[in-house]
Design an enzyme around this catalytic site. Sequence first.
Site, PDB file in Angstrom:
ATOM      1  CG  ASP A 107      -1.896  -1.261   1.170  1.00  0.00           C
ATOM      2  OD1 ASP A 107      -2.214  -1.753   0.216  1.00  0.00           O
ATOM      3  OD2 ASP A 107      -2.318  -1.439   2.451  1.00  0.00           O
TER       4      ASP A 107
HETATM    5  N1  URA Z   1      -1.424  -6.066   4.066  1.00  0.00           N
HETATM    6  C1  URA Z   1      -1.923  -4.475   3.765  1.00  0.00           C
HETATM    7  O1  URA Z   1      -2.662  -4.292   4.251  1.00  0.00           O
HETATM    8  N2  URA Z   1      -1.116  -3.722   3.201  1.00  0.00           N
HETATM    9  C2  URA Z   1       0.185  -3.874   2.353  1.00  0.00           C
HETATM   10  O2  URA Z   1       0.560  -3.118   1.914  1.00  0.00           O
HETATM   11  C3  URA Z   1       0.474  -5.287   2.595  1.00  0.00           C
HETATM   12  C4  URA Z   1       0.011  -6.274   3.099  1.00  0.00           C
END
Ligand code: URA
Length: 248
Positions: A107
């Site tokens: 993310d």
């Molecule tokens: N899980 C999440 O919620 N975000 C990420 O970036 C990776 C795994």
Amino acid sequence: MGKRQRLDKILSHAGFGSRREVKILLRARRVMVNGEVVTSGELGIDPEQDLVLVDGRSVQYREFTYLMLNKPAGYLTATKDRYAPTVLDLVPENWRMRRLAPVGRLDKDTEGLLLLTNDGALAHRLLAPASRVPKTYLVRVDKPVTQVELETLAGGVVLDDGYRTLPAQATLVNGQGLELELTLYEGKFHQVKRMLKAVGKQVTYLQRRSMGPLVLDPELPLGVCRELTMEEIKLLKAIDHRNTSTDG
Ligand code: URA
């Protein structure tokens, strides 16, 4: 005999810059092939047979590039975006033009280990659900996680869309329950955040620490990338092979 490739491509892949920079190198008579100075990048080279030297040093031939990035928050895991900076903006020019793509995604606000490569076959196999490549995250949350909740996270929780997560590993990093390490064997959209939400917590910080045998280099500053070592590449290819051949 191996497949022939243009000399300028080989030099560019080996890290000697863009085709234009390689041209300058060739014009300066700094490149030798099998003992002779070569000034044209068009020459066909057999990487397994021909000896290429730049300034007298032999060139390590590499077909693919593998980079480890310590991703900072604020960058999209994408190759291009109209508005936000992407992880490719953190890759130096001489690597960027090799059509590297991130393997999986983090993310925008997640930090840590991100692999970038142009080895599409390896990326594909690492991401295949059947490979079950473990990914370990350091997770900070707004409220303490109890022992029972840890066991729930490890055993499988039902996400907001009804999906039940696969067995995982969850351990507390400190006594207060605000920091944990979570290892997942799958990668659903926003999975860590949604798993924590399922036990009533909000993630305040998320960092990926490892992906299969690849561990985030503690010496690698945030926002910086480096090439994988031969050993790391070997480990990645080995686990990939073992998993896909047993899990189908
Ligand atoms: N899980 C999440 O919620 N975000 C990420 O970036 C990776 C795994």
